[in-house]
Each structure stands twice: as structure tokens, then as C-alpha cells.
Design a protein around this motif. Structure first.
Motif, PDB file in Angstrom:
ATOM      1  N   LEU A  15       9.472 -63.035 -21.984  1.00 53.55           N
ATOM      2  CA  LEU A  15       8.818 -61.915 -22.652  1.00 53.55           C
ATOM      3  C   LEU A  15       9.804 -61.140 -23.522  1.00 53.55           C
ATOM      4  O   LEU A  15       9.463 -60.684 -24.619  1.00 53.55           O
ATOM      5  N   ALA A  16      11.042 -61.023 -23.025  1.00 51.14           N
ATOM      6  CA  ALA A  16      12.051 -60.306 -23.808  1.00 51.14           C
ATOM      7  C   ALA A  16      12.362 -61.041 -25.108  1.00 51.14           C
ATOM      8  O   ALA A  16      12.524 -60.418 -26.165  1.00 51.14           O
ATOM      9  N   ARG A  17      12.416 -62.383 -25.028  1.00 54.88           N
ATOM     10  CA  ARG A  17      12.688 -63.165 -26.230  1.00 54.88           C
ATOM     11  C   ARG A  17      11.523 -63.069 -27.210  1.00 54.88           C
ATOM     12  O   ARG A  17      11.731 -62.953 -28.432  1.00 54.88           O
ATOM     13  N   LEU A  18      10.286 -63.117 -26.712  1.00 60.42           N
ATOM     14  CA  LEU A  18       9.127 -62.967 -27.579  1.00 60.42           C
ATOM     15  C   LEU A  18       9.139 -61.605 -28.264  1.00 60.42           C
ATOM     16  O   LEU A  18       8.859 -61.491 -29.465  1.00 60.42           O
ATOM     17  N   ASP A  19       9.475 -60.573 -27.500  1.00 56.35           N
ATOM     18  CA  ASP A  19       9.526 -59.229 -28.080  1.00 56.35           C
ATOM     19  C   ASP A  19      10.606 -59.145 -29.148  1.00 56.35           C
ATOM     20  O   ASP A  19      10.415 -58.528 -30.200  1.00 56.35           O
ATOM     21  N   GLU A  20      11.734 -59.817 -28.893  1.00 62.08           N
ATOM     22  CA  GLU A  20      12.833 -59.819 -29.861  1.00 62.08           C
ATOM     23  C   GLU A  20      12.409 -60.473 -31.177  1.00 62.08           C
ATOM     24  O   GLU A  20      12.827 -60.058 -32.257  1.00 62.08           O
ATOM     25  N   LEU A  21      11.548 -61.503 -31.070  1.00 60.79           N
ATOM     26  CA  LEU A  21      11.087 -62.226 -32.248  1.00 60.79           C
ATOM     27  C   LEU A  21       9.810 -61.655 -32.836  1.00 60.79           C
ATOM     28  O   LEU A  21       9.283 -62.189 -33.816  1.00 60.79           O
ATOM     29  N   GLY A  22       9.293 -60.580 -32.244  1.00 58.82           N
ATOM     30  CA  GLY A  22       8.064 -59.969 -32.739  1.00 58.82           C
ATOM     31  C   GLY A  22       6.828 -60.800 -32.456  1.00 58.82           C
ATOM     32  O   GLY A  22       5.825 -60.701 -33.174  1.00 58.82           O
ATOM     33  N   ALA A  23       6.887 -61.648 -31.425  1.00 55.04           N
ATOM     34  CA  ALA A  23       5.778 -62.532 -31.091  1.00 55.04           C
ATOM     35  C   ALA A  23       4.947 -61.949 -29.954  1.00 55.04           C
ATOM     36  O   ALA A  23       5.405 -61.085 -29.201  1.00 55.04           O
ATOM     37  N   THR A  24       3.705 -62.453 -29.809  1.00 59.61           N
ATOM     38  CA  THR A  24       2.775 -61.970 -28.784  1.00 59.61           C
ATOM     39  C   THR A  24       2.351 -63.117 -27.888  1.00 59.61           C
ATOM     40  O   THR A  24       1.955 -64.186 -28.371  1.00 59.61           O
ATOM     41  N   LEU A  25       2.432 -62.918 -26.577  1.00 59.37           N
ATOM     42  CA  LEU A  25       1.983 -63.919 -25.626  1.00 59.37           C
ATOM     43  C   LEU A  25       0.467 -63.826 -25.476  1.00 59.37           C
ATOM     44  O   LEU A  25      -0.081 -62.750 -25.197  1.00 59.37           O
ATOM     45  N   LEU A  26      -0.241 -64.948 -25.622  1.00 63.14           N
ATOM     46  CA  LEU A  26      -1.700 -64.968 -25.561  1.00 63.14           C
ATOM     47  C   LEU A  26      -2.234 -65.390 -24.196  1.00 63.14           C
ATOM     48  O   LEU A  26      -3.437 -65.246 -23.938  1.00 63.14           O
ATOM     49  N   GLU A  27      -1.374 -65.921 -23.334  1.00 62.15           N
ATOM     50  CA  GLU A  27      -1.818 -66.307 -21.996  1.00 62.15           C
ATOM     51  C   GLU A  27      -2.024 -65.059 -21.127  1.00 62.15           C
ATOM     52  O   GLU A  27      -1.338 -64.052 -21.309  1.00 62.15           O
ATOM     53  N   ASP A  28      -2.935 -65.158 -20.151  1.00 58.84           N
ATOM     54  CA  ASP A  28      -3.177 -64.023 -19.265  1.00 58.84           C
ATOM     55  C   ASP A  28      -2.427 -64.151 -17.946  1.00 58.84           C
ATOM     56  O   ASP A  28      -2.577 -63.324 -17.053  1.00 58.84           O
ATOM     57  N   ARG A  29      -1.627 -65.238 -17.817  1.00 59.51           N
ATOM     58  CA  ARG A  29      -0.839 -65.409 -16.593  1.00 59.51           C
ATOM     59  C   ARG A  29       0.351 -66.320 -16.869  1.00 59.51           C
ATOM     60  O   ARG A  29       0.393 -67.021 -17.885  1.00 59.51           O
TER      61      ARG A  29
END
Length: 369
Positions: A20-34
Motif C-alpha cells: 500500500l505504501a508503494r502504491l501511495d508513493e506512485l499515486g496508484a489506487t488498490l481496487l481489491e477489497d481484501r
């Protein structure tokens, strides 16, 4: 993200946090709910709005999250290729898209017919070899000019082609065979001067052993990256790597206080992550650190009192076997996912002669879960 359906282990929580930290760093959004696990693809939307399915384990190793942004999406790659051709005033002669790694017939702005790869265009290369002065005649002239810069002498009596090795002598007298198309990438060019020539590397290794009062026990040269059996000035048997010695490492682990005589295999509570490793003397501090930092508290194998070099040898064999089988680490170089990796580890370790001997001589030395 909803994590209530299944309680996550400390290790999984840590992996999720890093993802999640890496996604946030890249400005990306996780679409999975788990959380699906480190080796499962997760649906993600990148900062540019592309949807992709990276695996957290790959992201942890530095792999990007978005195929489209990386130029691997076919539609995006085709659009980028056509846009680049238009920008350069070139015309595509193919009736359709052949793929980013296939040559496409193109006519450049100067009217030259050429065959560039879209993947090369995306890396900033031009479309036309002639305009880029990389045709046969120009390539030979550039090669000879580069040799002149290096004060090197061409030993061939004719041009063999940009992709063919040409015998050359450097100012120090070393003979090597560079390919003209690669010479600009090789710095000074000479393998001997760069320490990559096998004969030069062997001579340097033997000279360093002699300087340290050590004796080489191998009958033949095994290569710069392969450990060579030797005996140090204090009489210890050791196995230094020539490349390590060249970079300043010592030759004897015993003299350096690092007798690797313990081999272990550990896992997390659920057996999802497994790690093979080696240590010296009392293994408890190392195992406690892995339990605290990685959540790997289950000791699957623990073999102590191994002869010098055996634990390291077995660890290398295990890692080589896993690589050959296409089983890749998910963390560092020694931590793997799933029972497939564990079964291969244990099969090799349990059948190794030194381990079987250790279990017969000292049954307490071999711990099995």
C-alpha cells in the motif's frame, strides 16, 4: 481494504503495508477489497488511470505496477509507435501492428526504407539506420575511430560485420575480441584491463593468494564467480571467490571469525513463507531476529556443527536448484513462497551426504519439525 474475513499474520500485514505504501508513493489506487497474498495479482489503477494487475511480490522486487506506462500494453505501444513515426515524418509500410518486439517496415522522412523495432523507438532510438549513420560503411568507420581513441590495434585484415567479434590488441598488450556494435558500451573495451579476461583473472587470483601465503587446492580454474578450494597461511581450508578477492574480500572465513557451520530452514506460522539460511556457532540469536523481524518463527530444519564450507555449499545448491526450477524469491534472495519451495529445499538438504552424516554422528544436531 476489508481484512475481517481472514485474520492476517504479522508477515502478511507487513507485506500489505509495504504494498500500500508503494502504491501511495506512485499515486496508484488498490481496487481489491481484501488482501490476496504476496504472489496473487491485485487489481490496481495507476496515476494515469490505467488498470493493471501487479503482484505484491513483484512490486517488492522493484517491478513497476502498470504495463501501459511501461510500454508493455499492446494498444498503448502501438499508439506510441505511430505517434513517434508521425513526429519524425516517417511512414509505416506494414498493413497492421506486429507487436513491440517485431521489426516494422518503415520509410523515413529522407526516403530510406528501414526496419525499426517499436520497443527500440520507445527507448528513444531513431527509426532509420542510414540516417543514424549505423549502416555497414559508417559502422566500420565508427569502429576504427573508436579503436583509435582507445589506442588499440585492429588485428583483423578485413571488416567482419558490426555483430561479429574482431581481434584487437589494447595498449597493454591484451588481446580481446569485441563486437563493433557493442564497443561503445564497454568503456575502455579491454576485458583484461577490466579484470574480465579469464587468464588475467586467474593470474591475479594466484598472485593474491601467494601474497597472502595461501595455497590453491583446485587443480583447474573454475571461473571468477565460483569458490575455489584453498588453504590459508594459518592452515585453514577455505573457499574464496576470485571476484570477491579482487574486490577486497579476505580469503579465509575462519580467520575472519565467520565459520559458517549452521544451516537452517524456517517458516511462518502458516507455512506460506519459507527461508533457507546459514549462520555461525549458536543459531539462537539469528533465529530470534528472523522471528522478530520477519515473523518466521517455525524451525523446520536446523543442522549444526557442519564442516567448514558445507553449510554455505548446501545453501548455494538449494538456491541454484530453486532458480533452475523457476521458483523465485519473494523477499531478498533466500525467502520463498509456498510448499513447492519448501519441498525442494528439504529434499536436497535431507539427502545431502554431510547432513545425513551429521544426523548419524550427533542426532541432536538435526532438528526436524
Amino acid at each position: 481494504m476489508n481484512t475481517t474475513p481472514r485474520k492476517l499474520s504479522p508477515r502478511s500485514q507487513a507485506a500489505l503495508g509495504r504494498f500500500l505504501a508503494r502504491l501511495d508513493e506512485l499515486g496508484a489506487t488498490l481496487l481489491e477489497d481484501r488482501w490476496l497474498g504476496v504472489s496473487k495479482p491485485h487489481r490496481v489503477r495507476c496515476a494515469d488511470g490505467h488498470e493493471s494487475t501487479p503482484r505484491p511480490a513483484d512490486v517488492a522486487r522493484g517491478v513497476g505496477i502498470c504495463r501501459a506506462c511501461a510500454g508493455q500494453d499492446p494498444k498503448a505501444a502501438e499508439a506510441e509507435f505511430l505517434a513517434r513515426l508521425a513526429e519524425l515524418g516517417a511512414t509505416l509500410l506494414e498493413p497492421g501492428w506486429l507487436g513491440s518486439k517485431k521489426r516494422h517496415r518503415v520509410r523515413c522522412a529522407q526516403g530510406h526504407d528501414c526496419n525499426p523495432w517499436p520497443s527500440s523507438i520507445s527507448r528513444g532510438r531513431g527509426v532509420c539506420r542510414t540516417c543514424a549513420r549505423s549502416d555497414t560503411g559508417t559502422a566500420e568507420a565508427a569502429f576504427r575511430a573508436r579503436l583509435a581513441e582507445l589506442d588499440a590495434t585492429l588485428l583483423e585484415d578485413r571488416w567482419l560485420g558490426a555483430g561479429k567479434p574482431h581481434r584487437v590488441r589494447c595498449p597493454e598488450g591484451h588481446i580481446w575480441s569485441p563486437r563493433p556494435k557493442n564497443l561503445h558500451k564497454e568503456g575502455s573495451g579491454c576485458r583484461g584491463c577490466a579484470g574480465r579476461d579469464p587468464k588475467v583473472a586467474e593470474a591475479e587470483f594466484r598472485a593474491r593468494l601467494a601474497q597472502l601465503g595461501a595455497t590453491l587446492l583446485e587443480p583447474t580454474w573454475l571461473g571468477t564467480s565460483t569458490p575455489h578450494r584453498a588453504r590459508c597461511a594459518q592452515g585453514h581450508d577455505c573457499a574464496p571467490r576470485p571476484s570477491g578477492v579482487r574486490s577486497g574480500e579476505g580469503i579465509c572465513a575462519t580467520c575472519a571469525g565467520k565459520v559458517w557451520d549452521v544451516l537452517y530452514v524456517i517458516a511462518d506460522e502458516w507455512g506460506e513463507l519459507v527461508k533457507v539460511g546459514i549462520t555461525s556457532g549458536d543459531p539462537r540469536p539469528r533465529l530470534a531476529r528472523h522471528r522478530r523481524d520477519l515473523g518466521l518463527g517455525q524451525v523446520v530444519r536446523l543442522i549444526t556443527g557442519l564442516p567448514d564450507g558445507v553449510a554455505r555449499e548446501i545453501e548455494r545448491q538449494v538456491l541454484a536448484e530453486l532458480e533452475a526450477a523457476g521458483v523465485w524469491p519473494v523477499w531478498g534472495k533466500e525467502t520463498f513462497y509456498g510448499p513447492r519451495a519448501l519441498n525442494r529445499m528439504l529434499d536436497l538438504i535431507d539427502h545431502h551426504p554431510a547432513v545425513r552424516q551429521a544426523s548419524q554422528d550427533e542426532p541432536g544436531q538435526l532438528v526436524q519439525s
